[in-house]
Write a protein that holds these residues in place. Structure first.
Motif, PDB file in Angstrom:
ATOM      1  N   LEU A  35     117.332 -45.661  15.121  1.00  0.00           N
ATOM      2  CA  LEU A  35     116.496 -44.471  14.286  1.00  0.00           C
ATOM      3  C   LEU A  35     116.435 -44.417  12.947  1.00  0.00           C
ATOM      4  O   LEU A  35     115.136 -43.859  11.952  1.00  0.00           O
ATOM      5  CB  LEU A  35     117.748 -43.812  13.672  1.00  0.00           C
ATOM      6  N   THR A  36     116.657 -45.577  12.068  1.00  0.00           N
ATOM      7  CA  THR A  36     116.171 -46.374  11.004  1.00  0.00           C
ATOM      8  C   THR A  36     114.829 -46.395  10.995  1.00  0.00           C
ATOM      9  O   THR A  36     114.479 -46.277  10.789  1.00  0.00           O
ATOM     10  CB  THR A  36     116.874 -47.126  10.316  1.00  0.00           C
ATOM     11  N   TRP A  37     114.707 -46.675  12.169  1.00  0.00           N
ATOM     12  CA  TRP A  37     112.997 -47.796  12.852  1.00  0.00           C
ATOM     13  C   TRP A  37     112.091 -46.419  12.872  1.00  0.00           C
ATOM     14  O   TRP A  37     111.109 -46.386  11.993  1.00  0.00           O
ATOM     15  CB  TRP A  37     113.275 -48.989  13.596  1.00  0.00           C
ATOM     16  N   HIS A  38     112.691 -45.367  13.527  1.00  0.00           N
ATOM     17  CA  HIS A  38     111.617 -44.365  13.917  1.00  0.00           C
ATOM     18  C   HIS A  38     111.772 -43.819  12.590  1.00  0.00           C
ATOM     19  O   HIS A  38     110.466 -43.005  12.479  1.00  0.00           O
ATOM     20  CB  HIS A  38     113.034 -43.930  14.644  1.00  0.00           C
ATOM     21  N   LEU A  39     113.012 -43.503  11.606  1.00  0.00           N
ATOM     22  CA  LEU A  39     112.851 -42.509  11.188  1.00  0.00           C
ATOM     23  C   LEU A  39     111.492 -42.792   9.841  1.00  0.00           C
ATOM     24  O   LEU A  39     110.407 -42.389   9.491  1.00  0.00           O
ATOM     25  CB  LEU A  39     113.838 -41.910   9.679  1.00  0.00           C
ATOM     26  N   GLN A  40     111.326 -43.768   9.531  1.00  0.00           N
ATOM     27  CA  GLN A  40     110.117 -45.223   8.836  1.00  0.00           C
ATOM     28  C   GLN A  40     108.869 -44.726   9.036  1.00  0.00           C
ATOM     29  O   GLN A  40     107.877 -44.516   8.732  1.00  0.00           O
ATOM     30  CB  GLN A  40     110.922 -46.588   8.309  1.00  0.00           C
ATOM     31  N   SER A  41     108.980 -45.072  10.320  1.00  0.00           N
ATOM     32  CA  SER A  41     107.407 -45.904  11.077  1.00  0.00           C
ATOM     33  C   SER A  41     107.106 -44.596  11.805  1.00  0.00           C
ATOM     34  O   SER A  41     105.793 -44.656  11.981  1.00  0.00           O
ATOM     35  CB  SER A  41     107.954 -47.387  11.404  1.00  0.00           C
ATOM     36  N   ALA A  90     117.884 -35.076  23.380  1.00  0.00           N
ATOM     37  CA  ALA A  90     117.424 -33.866  24.217  1.00  0.00           C
ATOM     38  C   ALA A  90     116.663 -33.346  23.189  1.00  0.00           C
ATOM     39  O   ALA A  90     115.472 -33.182  23.669  1.00  0.00           O
ATOM     40  CB  ALA A  90     118.352 -32.814  24.349  1.00  0.00           C
ATOM     41  N   ALA A  91     116.724 -33.797  22.084  1.00  0.00           N
ATOM     42  CA  ALA A  91     115.805 -32.832  21.357  1.00  0.00           C
ATOM     43  C   ALA A  91     114.779 -34.078  20.444  1.00  0.00           C
ATOM     44  O   ALA A  91     113.783 -33.107  20.621  1.00  0.00           O
ATOM     45  CB  ALA A  91     116.643 -33.183  19.227  1.00  0.00           C
ATOM     46  N   ALA A  92     114.591 -34.591  20.546  1.00  0.00           N
ATOM     47  CA  ALA A  92     113.937 -36.078  20.447  1.00  0.00           C
ATOM     48  C   ALA A  92     112.954 -36.225  22.079  1.00  0.00           C
ATOM     49  O   ALA A  92     111.749 -35.997  21.778  1.00  0.00           O
ATOM     50  CB  ALA A  92     114.865 -37.922  20.788  1.00  0.00           C
ATOM     51  N   ALA A  94     117.106 -30.734  10.803  1.00  0.00           N
ATOM     52  CA  ALA A  94     118.652 -29.688  10.417  1.00  0.00           C
ATOM     53  C   ALA A  94     119.289 -30.289  11.713  1.00  0.00           C
ATOM     54  O   ALA A  94     120.782 -30.126  11.482  1.00  0.00           O
ATOM     55  CB  ALA A  94     118.924 -27.631  10.847  1.00  0.00           C
ATOM     56  N   VAL A  95     118.551 -30.112  13.388  1.00  0.00           N
ATOM     57  CA  VAL A  95     118.743 -30.829  14.404  1.00  0.00           C
ATOM     58  C   VAL A  95     119.613 -32.050  13.502  1.00  0.00           C
ATOM     59  O   VAL A  95     120.798 -32.426  14.028  1.00  0.00           O
ATOM     60  CB  VAL A  95     118.145 -30.478  15.420  1.00  0.00           C
ATOM     61  N   PHE A 128     110.908 -43.662  21.056  1.00  0.00           N
ATOM     62  CA  PHE A 128     112.492 -43.601  20.627  1.00  0.00           C
ATOM     63  C   PHE A 128     113.296 -42.984  21.544  1.00  0.00           C
ATOM     64  O   PHE A 128     114.748 -43.059  21.656  1.00  0.00           O
ATOM     65  CB  PHE A 128     111.987 -42.491  19.483  1.00  0.00           C
ATOM     66  N   ALA A 129     112.417 -42.019  22.356  1.00  0.00           N
ATOM     67  CA  ALA A 129     113.297 -41.176  23.636  1.00  0.00           C
ATOM     68  C   ALA A 129     114.533 -42.241  24.134  1.00  0.00           C
ATOM     69  O   ALA A 129     115.215 -42.118  24.629  1.00  0.00           O
ATOM     70  CB  ALA A 129     112.829 -40.085  24.242  1.00  0.00           C
ATOM     71  N   ALA A 130     113.506 -43.242  24.182  1.00  0.00           N
ATOM     72  CA  ALA A 130     113.976 -44.560  25.241  1.00  0.00           C
ATOM     73  C   ALA A 130     115.101 -45.555  24.641  1.00  0.00           C
ATOM     74  O   ALA A 130     116.316 -45.614  25.098  1.00  0.00           O
ATOM     75  CB  ALA A 130     113.309 -45.849  25.723  1.00  0.00           C
ATOM     76  N   GLY A 131     115.078 -45.845  23.672  1.00  0.00           N
ATOM     77  CA  GLY A 131     115.763 -46.256  23.318  1.00  0.00           C
ATOM     78  C   GLY A 131     117.426 -45.285  23.123  1.00  0.00           C
ATOM     79  O   GLY A 131     118.251 -46.233  22.855  1.00  0.00           O
TER      80      GLY A 131
END
Length: 518
Positions: A325-331, A386-388, A396-397, A482-485
Motif C-alpha cells: 500500500l505504501t508503494w502504491h500510494l506514492q508511485s 474490491a475497491a482496487a 474515504a473508502v 496493486f490489485a494482484a498484490g
C-alpha cells in the motif's frame, strides 16, 4: 504487526512465574513503582524502535530506489531483509540472554543496532544498505527478547497486566508510527538528505536508551558454563535454520526479477530436503539433552502448532499489505511521502484502541475474540481489494478499510499468543515464546516477498509504477499490479481465519500454562 505480548496475562487469571531459564538472568522479581516506571519506559522505548524500523523504510522505498539506483527487488530487500534477519536470530537472542544476562544482551544489542543505523544512513549503494540493515536487525534480535524477560519478572499482578497492555499498544503504535514518521522525514528532506534521516534518527534515540538501560537494568553475574555438552546455544541449529529460510526467501524475492536463473530454481529445490535435515538435527540434539533452537517437543502440541501456523499467515498478510500500500500510494497515486504515511492514521488509532481493550474483552469472551479480530481483518482487506479491482479507491473508502483492518489486527494479536502458549508447560515457556516471535517475523518477511512477487508478475520486474508509465494503459497496469498484490494479502488474511478453528478447538491438557478461557 511485529512481535506481541506473547505471555500477556488476563486480568482474572495471571500466569505462573516462568522459570529463570525461560526469562533471563538478572531481572528483579519486583520493581518499585518509580523505578519500575523508568524501567518500563526504557524497555518499551527499545521495543518501539525495533518494531518501528521494520516499517519506517516502507514510505522511503521510492526515494531510496531513486537515490541509489536500486532495483525493485533490492528495494524490497531493504524491508524483507530486515524482517528476515530479525526473525532468524530472535530465538538465539533469547537463549543468549538466559545464559549471559538481560543487561548484557540488551546493552550489546542496542549498541549494535545504533551503530548499524548510522551506517544505514551513510550507505552509498543499495547492496551496502541491505547489508547494514541486516546488521541492524541482528542488533534488534539481541536486545528485543530481553524486553519480555523484564516484563515477566519485574512486574506482578495488576502492574504486570498494565505493562503488557502498554507493550501491545507500543508495538501497534510503532508499526504505524514508522509509516507516519518515515513520511514526515522524507517529505521534510532535512538538509537535502532525502531518506537518510529515517535511519539517522535512531542514533540519538539509541544513545538515550543506552544511557537509560545502563541506569535502570540491574547488573547480574555471568552464568556458569553449561554442565554438559550441547546444553548451551544451538549454533548448528541456528545456522541450519538460517540456511533453510534463505533457500526459500532469497529466490522468491530475487528470482522473478532475474528471470528465474538456475541458482534460484536450485535453491527452491533444495528447500524441502534442507528443512527435513533441520528437523532431524534438532530431534537428535534434543535426544542428547541439548537445547534445540526449535524444540521438537513444542510441535507435538496441537494448539501450539496451530498457533504457529496462524501467526505466519496473519503477520504475512499484515506486512504484505503495509509494504504494497505504501508503494502504491506514492508511485501509482502520486502521494507524497507524508501524505502516504498519514493515510495509516485510522489504522494506527483503531489498532492502539483495540490493543488496550483486548485484555478486558478477552477476560469476558476468551479466544472468541480472535474470531472477531481475524474476521474484521479479512473483511477490511477484501473490501480494499474490491475497491482496487473496480478502479482507484477513493480516500474515504481507503481510510475506512484501513480503520477496520486496524481494529481487527488490534483484537487479534495478544489473544493469539496467549492461546498458542496455553498448553505449553512452564519449562518450555521461554523457548515457545521465542519460536512464536520468530514465526511472526518470518511471516512478515514472507508476506512482503509474496505480495511483491504478485506485483512484479503483473507489472513486470522492471516496471515501477504508473508514474513511470505513459498514459492510461500505464495507470491501468499499475492498478492491476496493486490489485494482484492485494489479492495475495486477502488470501493470507483468509488463511489465518481458516486456521483459527483448529486453534480454538484444541484442548489444553492439565498442568498447562494458564490462558484465556475458550
Amino acid at each position: 504487526m511485529a512481535d506481541t505480548a506473547v505471555s500477556a496475562p488476563t486480568p482474572a487469571e495471571p500466569p505462573a512465574p516462568a522459570p529463570a531459564a525461560a526469562v533471563g538472568a538478572g531481572v528483579p522479581a519486583r520493581a518499585g513503582a518509580r523505578r519500575g516506571g523508568w524501567l518500563l519506559a526504557v524497555v518499551l522505548g527499545g521495543t518501539f524502535m525495533a518494531i518501528m524500523d521494520g516499517f519506517i523504510v516502507n514510505v522511503a522505498v521510492p526515494a531510496v530506489r531513486t537515490d541509489l539506483g536500486a532495483s525493485f527487488a533490492q528495494a524490497q530487500l531493504t524491508v524483507s531483509g530486515y524482517l528476515l534477519a530479525y526473525g532468524l536470530f530472535l530465538v538465539a537472542g533469547g537463549r543468549l540472554g538466559d545464559r549471559y544476562g538481560v543487561r548484557r544482551l540488551f546493552l550489546a544489542g542496542l549498541a549494535v543496532f545504533t551503530a548499524a543505523s548510522l551506517a544505514c544512513g551513510l550507505a552509498g549503494s543499495a547492496p551496502a544498505l541491505i547489508a547494514f540493515r541486516t546488521v541492524q536487525a541482528l542488533g534488534a534480535a539481541l536486545f528485543y527478547p530481553q524486553v519480555l524477560a523484564v516484563l515477566q519478572t519485574a512486574f506482578a499482578g495488576a502492574r504486570r497486566a498494565r505493562a503488557f497492555a502498554a507493550f501491545g499498544a507500543a508495538i501497534g503504535g510503532a508499526s504505524v508510527a514508522g509509516q507516519l514518521l518515515g513520511g514526515l522525514l522524507v517529505q521534510a528532506d532535512l538538509f537535502g538528505m532525502s531518506w537518510r534521516p529515517v535511519f539517522l534518527l535512531n542514533v540519538p534515540l539509541g544513545l538515550l536508551l543506552l544511557l537509560g538501560a545502563a541506569l535502570t537494568l540491574p547488573r547480574a553475574p555471568r552464568r556458569a558454563a553449561p554442565a554438559r555438552r550441547g546444553a548451551g546455544l544451538d549454533a548448528g541449529g541456528t545456522l541450519l535454520l538460517s540456511a533453510v529460510l534463505a533457500l526459500l526467501l532469497v529466490p522468491l524475492t530475487l528470482g522473478h526479477g532475474a528471470h528465474w536463473p538456475p541458482w534460484s530454481v536450485a535453491m527452491l529445490a533444495a528447500f524441502p530436503p534442507a528443512a527435513a535435515l533441520l528437523a532431524a538435527y534438532e530431534r537428535a540434539l534434543a535426544r542428547r539433552g541439548g537445547q534445540a533452537v526449535l524444540d521438537p517437543g513444542l510441535f507435538t502440541r496441537g494448539r501450539f502448532r496451530a498457533g504457529s501456523a496462524l501467526a505466519v499467515a496473519f503477520f504475512a498478510g499484515n506486512a504484505g499489505l503495509f509494504f504494497l500500500l505504501t508503494w502504491h500510494l506514492q508511485s501509482t497515486l502520486g502521494y507524497g511521502a507524508l501524505r502516504a504515511g498519514l493515510c495509516f492514521t485510522p489504522l494506527a488509532l483503531t489498532f492502539v484502541l483495540a490493543s488496550l481493550l483486548a485484555p478486558r474483552l478477552q477476560e469476558r469472551i476468551g479466544t472468541r475474540l480472535l474470531a472477531a479480530g481475524y474476521a474484521l481483518t479479512a473483511a477490511g482487506t477484501r473490501a480494499l481489494l474490491a475497491a482496487a479491482a473496480a478502479g482507484r479507491p477513493g480516500t474515504a473508502v481507503l481510510l475506512g478499510c484501513l480503520a477496520v483492518i486496524g481494529l481487527g489486527q488490534g483484537l487479534g494479536v495478544s489473544p493469539l499468543f496467549a492461546a498458542a502458549l496455553r498448553e505449553v508447560p512452564a519449562p518450555l515457556a521461554g523457548a515457545a515464546s521465542g519460536v512464536l516471535e520468530t514465526a511472526a517475523q518470518l511471516g512478515m518477511a514472507l508476506g512482503v516477498t509474496l505480495t511483491g512477487l504478485a506485483f512484479t508478475a503483473q507489472a513486470g520486474p522492471d516496471s515501477s509504477t504508473a508514474s513511470t508509465a505513459s498514459g492510461a494503459s500505464g495507470a491501468s497496469g499499475a492498478s492491476g499490479a496493486f490489485a494482484a498484490g492485494l489479492a495475495v494479502a486477502a488470501l493470507l488474511a483468509l488463511a489465518a481465519l481458516a486456521l483459527l478453528p483448529r486453534l480454538l478447538r484444541t484442548p489444553a491438557p492439565a498442568g498447562a500454562l494458564p490462558g484465556p478461557r475458550p
